[in-house]
Structure formats: C-alpha cells, structure tokens
Design a protein around this motif. Structure first.
Motif, PDB file in Angstrom:
ATOM      1  N   LEU A 216       1.021  -0.991   0.001  1.00  0.00           N
ATOM      2  CA  LEU A 216       0.220   0.290  -0.329  1.00  0.00           C
ATOM      3  C   LEU A 216       0.783   0.893  -0.169  1.00  0.00           C
ATOM      4  N   THR A 217       0.170   2.446  -0.819  1.00  0.00           N
ATOM      5  CA  THR A 217       1.326   3.410  -0.840  1.00  0.00           C
ATOM      6  C   THR A 217       1.011   4.669  -0.423  1.00  0.00           C
ATOM      7  N   ARG A 218       1.521   5.636   0.311  1.00  0.00           N
ATOM      8  CA  ARG A 218       1.313   6.605   0.794  1.00  0.00           C
ATOM      9  C   ARG A 218       0.020   7.825  -0.381  1.00  0.00           C
ATOM     10  N   ASN A 219      -1.353   7.718  -0.462  1.00  0.00           N
ATOM     11  CA  ASN A 219      -1.736   8.902  -1.074  1.00  0.00           C
ATOM     12  C   ASN A 219      -2.315  10.259  -0.343  1.00  0.00           C
ATOM     13  N   ASP A 220      -1.006  10.640  -1.405  1.00  0.00           N
ATOM     14  CA  ASP A 220      -1.168  11.932  -1.057  1.00  0.00           C
ATOM     15  C   ASP A 220      -1.934  13.154  -1.634  1.00  0.00           C
ATOM     16  N   ASP A 221      -2.745  13.117  -2.015  1.00  0.00           N
ATOM     17  CA  ASP A 221      -3.825  13.630  -1.911  1.00  0.00           C
ATOM     18  C   ASP A 221      -4.849  13.385  -0.959  1.00  0.00           C
ATOM     19  N   TYR A 222      -4.327  12.499   0.274  1.00  0.00           N
ATOM     20  CA  TYR A 222      -5.100  12.372   1.582  1.00  0.00           C
ATOM     21  C   TYR A 222      -5.886  13.625   2.282  1.00  0.00           C
ATOM     22  N   TRP A 223      -7.062  13.550   2.802  1.00  0.00           N
ATOM     23  CA  TRP A 223      -7.779  14.960   2.844  1.00  0.00           C
ATOM     24  C   TRP A 223      -7.046  15.296   4.764  1.00  0.00           C
ATOM     25  N   GLN A 224      -6.940  14.227   5.256  1.00  0.00           N
ATOM     26  CA  GLN A 224      -5.713  14.706   6.570  1.00  0.00           C
ATOM     27  C   GLN A 224      -4.372  14.626   6.069  1.00  0.00           C
ATOM     28  N   THR A 225      -3.576  15.223   6.864  1.00  0.00           N
ATOM     29  CA  THR A 225      -2.394  15.702   6.815  1.00  0.00           C
ATOM     30  C   THR A 225      -1.109  14.150   6.162  1.00  0.00           C
ATOM     31  N   LYS A 226      -0.772  13.805   4.969  1.00  0.00           N
ATOM     32  CA  LYS A 226      -1.053  12.415   4.485  1.00  0.00           C
ATOM     33  C   LYS A 226       0.129  12.586   5.443  1.00  0.00           C
ATOM     34  N   ALA A 227       0.702  10.454   5.215  1.00  0.00           N
ATOM     35  CA  ALA A 227       1.441   9.534   6.306  1.00  0.00           C
ATOM     36  C   ALA A 227       3.263  10.274   5.911  1.00  0.00           C
TER      37      ALA A 227
END
Length: 550
Positions: A216-227
């Motif tokens: 699983l790769t990071r969602n760079d457009d995540y709605w919270q602060t990204k990982a």
C-alpha cells in the motif's frame, strides 16, 4: 473474542492457505524490514493469511484486507472506535455527531474536502449508499448495523432514523466501511463482487499486489495530513510462530499477533523491540447450545467448576478469567453488579462430578460419564495455525478427562472456522469471532443476545450469539436496555443480564485476552504503548499516520 490472532477471528481472516513456496518467497523478499527508497520509507507488516487473493470488497470475509488487520488503510469508517483509551473515539469521515433525546435519530456531520482515490469528491450520498447496501444485502452487514432510514438533509450531513433507540450500538453503526457510490452503484451483486482494484478515501492505496505481498502506497492527496511513511508492505504468514520469527529476525517491523513468552522470545532480543497486549476481552469455551451434551446446563456448569483457569490461561501466557460475570476485569469493574462484586470462579472437581451425577449422569468403566447410553463427549474446533488456542485446548483435554468428560480436538483452516461456527456446524470452539467490546453492554450483546439468534444451518452474518442462546428473560432485557433513559436504569438492566449469564452460562469464560501487538522502533517511532495508549497498536491507519522516521 478477538483483536486475536486473537485479533478477532473476524479481523484476521484473509484468504486460504498460503503455499509453502509463497511463504518462502515472502520471507526472502526485499520488502522484509523497513527500507528507504527514492519515494521514502516503507514499513513491513507481518500479517496472517492462508492465501492472499486480490479481493478487497470491504463487506466480505476472507479478503486481502485481512492481512492488513482490517486497519482502515483503504476504506474508512465514520469514526475510529478506540478500544485502548476507552471513550476517546476518533472522528474520521464524520466530523461530529449527535443523538436525538430518544436515541432514535443519529445525525452526522461529515468532514470537508474528502476525495476518493480517483479524485472524485466524497459526499453524503456515498454514506447513504453504503448503509443502504447493508440494509439491502444483510450478508454484507458484518458489523451488525441496525436497520435505519438514511437520508441527506444537507450536502455534509447524514441522518439515520432508527426504529428503536440505538445509541448503545454506536460502535457498530459508525464502524462500517464507506464505499464510492459512483463506482459501486453499477455492481450487480455486491455479495460476490471481488473489488480487485479498490478505490477508497483512505490514507493508503494499493500499489502492488501478489500472492506473496500487498504494497500500500501513501495517498499524497489524502484529506488529512498525509503519512510520513511512503508505503506499507503487508506480508502474509501462516501462523503466530512464523510471524514471531519474522519479527525477531527483523524481516518485519510491525505485527498484531500473539507472541509466546514475549519478554524472552522477542523484546529481550533487541532494545528496539516492543510488545504490548492491553487487556481487551474475555474468551473461553463457546458451546453449540443446540448440540448435546453442551446443550445441558449441568454439563456446562460441571466444566466451569472442573477447570483450572490459571493453567488454561498460562498455556498461552494469558491471565485467568476471574469474575463470574464474564466481564474482563479490571476494565469493566464499574459495570459489575453489586451481587457479583468480588465473586470469582472456584475450581472444585468433586462438585463438578456431583453436578453431573445429580443431573442423572453415571460414570462408566472407561472413566467418562454417560447418560441415556451416550458418553459425555464433544469436540473443540479451531484453526490449526492458532497455536495459542491449541495450547489452551490441550490443557482442557486433560482437565476435562479428570472430571469424566471427553474432549476431542478438531482442527481446521483459518478460512473454514468462521463460516462453520456462523452456521452452527460445531460442538464447541474457542476464540469468539467478534471485535473488542468498548462497552459492557456490547460484550453481552455480541455474545449472548437471544434476539440475534439464527437457526442451525443459517449463518449469523455478524457472528454474534454463535452459540445460539435462546432465553425469553434475556431477550426481553436486551430489548429493554435501549429504552432506558438514565445510567442507573441501564445498570439495573445490565445487572439482570449478568444474572442470566451467571445462572445459565451460555458460554464458559476461561481467560482474559489482550490486543496483541509487536513492533520495532529501529526505523520508525510513534507507536502507542502503556505510557501513551492513544490507540490500539495492532496495525491500523490511526497509528500509521503518527509514525515518523526514527
């Protein structure tokens, strides 16, 4: 009852048996242990799966999400229920919520600026669609969400209108995964849909899939602060022992499995190794109440009297159950009825045998009791790979023999156990397939509510009351509880439910279990622990979002 490999049997199940070759490849893969790449840090999680298949439908059992411990990495719920710091649930897709005075109407305000992985905007329509799916297809309702009319009075609000007061079922209601209406509305049969390329709102999305690992790769457009970490690689292992070995060898950074003698076998090996198993529930022998001899209360009481719980618990490094109410202590001490405060289980083998004899059983020349020409004999079914359960049941075989009861071991696969127990195809089992219970009412509701009874052969979709307890008094109490309007009234009903549990013993508590988690801080830090118990440390997205490079 389980966050067992005790996570719950429910949360860990994922796929069928992995091949030995597949495991060998996984153990030798470059993904073992944390690593840095051009895109950032990858954390490796050791999960349990018999066979990793590319199925991500979040409403089904035995999917690839099982190897992720169903940690909401891809599909997200409205609220993250906190089973470590009880009461401090975390708003997730829901920004806030409120109940009407009669606890029949639940209004949720959603977060802003949430997007699906394909860039489409998330909306209240997605939430309504997801909960309507559960109503239309009961087989998808693994969380046991009560039926409701769901509507959207405003673009960021969802209103659930329940027939009955339902606040007591809050953890189940808000834990259901939310899927994208624009993708799922064209699915012909959600009960068989595999969802091989999932599109969620989560902090991670599928990068690579193979039977040997899921990246699983990071969602760079995540709605919270990204990982802060770039990716998580989930590697399937066959059982607790192989997961432990992977952790000890540094091939994995994080796991949620039981480790035998963790101090000696794991944490002493490296200063960066940590293990935490906060007490989360009670487990024991779960009978099938529609099969003799466990349908006879005299047999169940004899077993409860005849076992040495300290020995059963010690077989897997657990603490013995003490309270006759079954409630895990000290977590639920305040919920114990006054009549049962300080009342614990007492081992008395002579009284166990006297109980059987008073009920008309006679001991045969082979040392086992019989009645009507039938020997008191039953099996205990569990997955062979659950080594901690095997250790406990082996102890029970010996202890029950001492009181004239024959217990046989019936091992099966991880994939088989939940379908079997759900439809009642077992004599007894161990490892109640429900998630940790953040409320005392939930504990009893999940494990003995007669209103959740399903006939033998018909699967209970939410795995509640798998022993098939039927009792008019208890059924009435579970219906009364939601109608109570004060804490005192709710405790009064809970006291009566506890009395039913003690006197009718729908299942036999043996030990308290923990939410098993292990991790290494060699490459990343930020895990919860006894000094900072902000959430369970079993792999999940809440913790993943707090991890930082060491």
């Amino acid at each position: 009852m389980t966050n067992e490999v005790h996570i719950t049997r429910r949360t860990l199940l994922a796929g069928m048996l992995a091949t030995a070759g597949g495991l060998a490849v996984a153990a030798c893969s470059p993904g073992g242990g944390s690593g840095s790449s051009a895109n950032g840090l990858t954390v490796t999680v050791a999960g349990q799966s018999d066979n990793l298949t590319q199925v991500f439908n979040p409403f089904l059992e035995n999917t690839a999400l099982g190897v992720t411990y169903n940690g909401s990495f891809i599909y997200e719920p409205l609220v993250q229920i906190n089973t470590a710091d009880i009461g401090k649930d975390i708003p997730w897709l829901a920004k806030s919520w409120e109940w009407s005075d009669d606890n029949k109407t639940f209004t949720v305000t959603l977060q802003d600026n949430v997007k699906w992985h394909d860039g489409k905007p998330f909306s209240a329509d997605d939430v309504v669609f997801s909960y309507q799916l559960l109503k239309k297809y009961p087989a998808l309702n693994l969380q046991g969400v009560p039926e409701a009319e769901v509507s959207t009075p405003a673009p960021n609000k969802v209103v659930f209108a329940f027939k009955d007061p339902s606040e007591q079922l809050f953890p189940s209601i808000v834990s259901a995964p939310v899927v994208a209406k624009h993708l799922w509305e064209s699915v012909k049969d959600p009960t068989t849909y595999q969802d091989p390329n999932p599109v969620g709102t989560g902090a991670f999305k599928v990068g690579q899939f193979s039977p040997q690992s899921l990246l699983l790769t990071r969602n760079d457009d995540y709605w919270q602060t990204k990982a802060a970490i770039a990716a998580i690689r989930f590697v399937p292992y066959k059982d607790n022992s192989t997961i432990t070995n992977a952790m000890v060898q540094g091939q994995a950074d994080w796991a949620g499995a039981y480790i035998a003698n963790a101090d000696k076998t794991f944490t002493s090996k490296n200063k960066n190794y940590h293990f935490w198993a906060p007490r989360a529930g009670t487990d024991g022998l779960i009978p099938n109440l529609e099969r003799w001899p466990l349908s006879d209360i005299a047999v169940r009481k004899a077993i409860s009297l005849g076992v040495n719980r300290k020995q059963v618990a010690a077989a897997s490094g657990e603490q013995p159950a003490t309270s006759v109410t079954g409630l895990p202590l000290p977590t639920y001490q305040s919920s114990v009825a006054k009549a049962y405060n300080g009342v614990g289980f007492v081992e008395d083998k002579n009284k166990a045998m006297q109980t059987l004899e008073a009920a008309g059983y006679t001991k045969g020349s082979d040392g086992y009791y019989t009645k009507d020409g039938k020997r008191v004999e039953f099996s205990c079914s569990f997955p062979a790979s659950y080594t901690e359960i095997a250790a406990r049941v082996q102890v029970l075989v010996s202890q029950l023999k001492d009181i004239g009861i024959k217990l046989n071991i019936d091992t099966t696969t991880v994939d088989d156990i939940n379908p079997r127990t759900a439809k009642g195809d077992f004599d007894s089992t161990m490892g109640y397939p429900v998630s940790p219970t953040p409320r005392a009412f939930s504990f009893y509701n999940d494990t003995m509510n007669p209103n959740l009874y399903y006939p033998i052969g018909q699967s209970t979709p939410s795995f509640q009351n798998i022993e098939r307890f039927k009792d008019d008094e208890a059924a009435a109490l579970f219906k009364q509880y939601p109608l109570a309007t004060t804490d005192a009234a709710r405790q009064d009903i809970l006291d009566k439910i506890e009395k039913v549990f003690v006197e009718k013993l729908p299942w036999i508590p043996m030990f308290y279990w923990g939410s098993y988690s292990s991790w290494s801080t060699a490459k990343v830090t930020g895990f919860p622990d006894p000094d900072s118990p902000y959430f369970t440390a079993v792999p999940n997205v809440v913790v993943a979002l707090r991890l930082k490079p060491a």
